[in-house]
Design a protein around this motif. Sequence first.
Motif, PDB file in Angstrom:
ATOM      1  N   UNK A   4       0.833  -1.200   0.000  1.00  0.00           N
ATOM      2  CA  UNK A   4       0.000   0.000   0.000  1.00  0.00           C
ATOM      3  C   UNK A   4       0.865   1.246   0.000  1.00  0.00           C
ATOM      4  N   UNK A   5       0.540   2.183  -0.872  1.00  0.00           N
ATOM      5  CA  UNK A   5       1.194   3.486  -0.922  1.00  0.00           C
ATOM      6  C   UNK A   5       0.118   4.558  -0.884  1.00  0.00           C
ATOM      7  N   UNK A   6      -0.008   5.279   0.240  1.00  0.00           N
ATOM      8  CA  UNK A   6      -1.022   6.326   0.302  1.00  0.00           C
ATOM      9  C   UNK A   6      -0.794   7.422  -0.738  1.00  0.00           C
ATOM     10  N   UNK A   7       0.464   7.725  -1.045  1.00  0.00           N
ATOM     11  CA  UNK A   7       0.764   8.749  -2.042  1.00  0.00           C
ATOM     12  C   UNK A   7       0.295   8.297  -3.424  1.00  0.00           C
ATOM     13  N   UNK A  57      -7.766   3.773   6.700  1.00  0.00           N
ATOM     14  CA  UNK A  57      -7.489   5.073   6.091  1.00  0.00           C
ATOM     15  C   UNK A  57      -8.798   5.756   5.721  1.00  0.00           C
ATOM     16  N   UNK A  58      -8.903   7.038   6.009  1.00  0.00           N
ATOM     17  CA  UNK A  58     -10.059   7.843   5.614  1.00  0.00           C
ATOM     18  C   UNK A  58      -9.729   8.449   4.248  1.00  0.00           C
ATOM     19  N   UNK A  59     -10.598   8.245   3.258  1.00  0.00           N
ATOM     20  CA  UNK A  59     -10.277   8.620   1.888  1.00  0.00           C
ATOM     21  C   UNK A  59     -11.044   9.831   1.349  1.00  0.00           C
ATOM     22  N   UNK A  75      -5.818   9.731   4.988  1.00  0.00           N
ATOM     23  CA  UNK A  75      -5.422  10.008   6.352  1.00  0.00           C
ATOM     24  C   UNK A  75      -5.528   8.737   7.192  1.00  0.00           C
ATOM     25  N   UNK A  76      -4.465   8.395   7.884  1.00  0.00           N
ATOM     26  CA  UNK A  76      -4.441   7.216   8.750  1.00  0.00           C
ATOM     27  C   UNK A  76      -5.389   7.431   9.910  1.00  0.00           C
ATOM     28  N   UNK A  77      -6.322   6.486  10.080  1.00  0.00           N
ATOM     29  CA  UNK A  77      -7.309   6.588  11.146  1.00  0.00           C
ATOM     30  C   UNK A  77      -6.969   5.681  12.321  1.00  0.00           C
TER      31      UNK A  77
END
Length: 82
Positions: A4-7, A57-59, A75-77
């Motif tokens: 997983x890559x949030x970016x 994660x909140x998207x 954003x990491x929840x």
Amino acid sequence: MTPFSPVALLTMLLTFYPDVSPAALVLARRERPDYFAGGALGGSHGDKLTLPDGTVWDLIYDVENETGDRHWQVILMIWNLD
């Protein structure tokens, strides 16, 4: 499985899904599942991504806003420390 890559997820959402909504997330996950790293969409509005390790994660920012001020975010929840 792709890590997983949030970016990378945020970049993909901004590029290919300009209309921010839970329905757009469902479509993005169906069309580009690797960006979601095996995670499941959920939450009360369908705007949370829960990864297999329990990370959430909140998207979508302001998903409850009916005026269209929604924005993509990653954003990491919650982090599962088990």
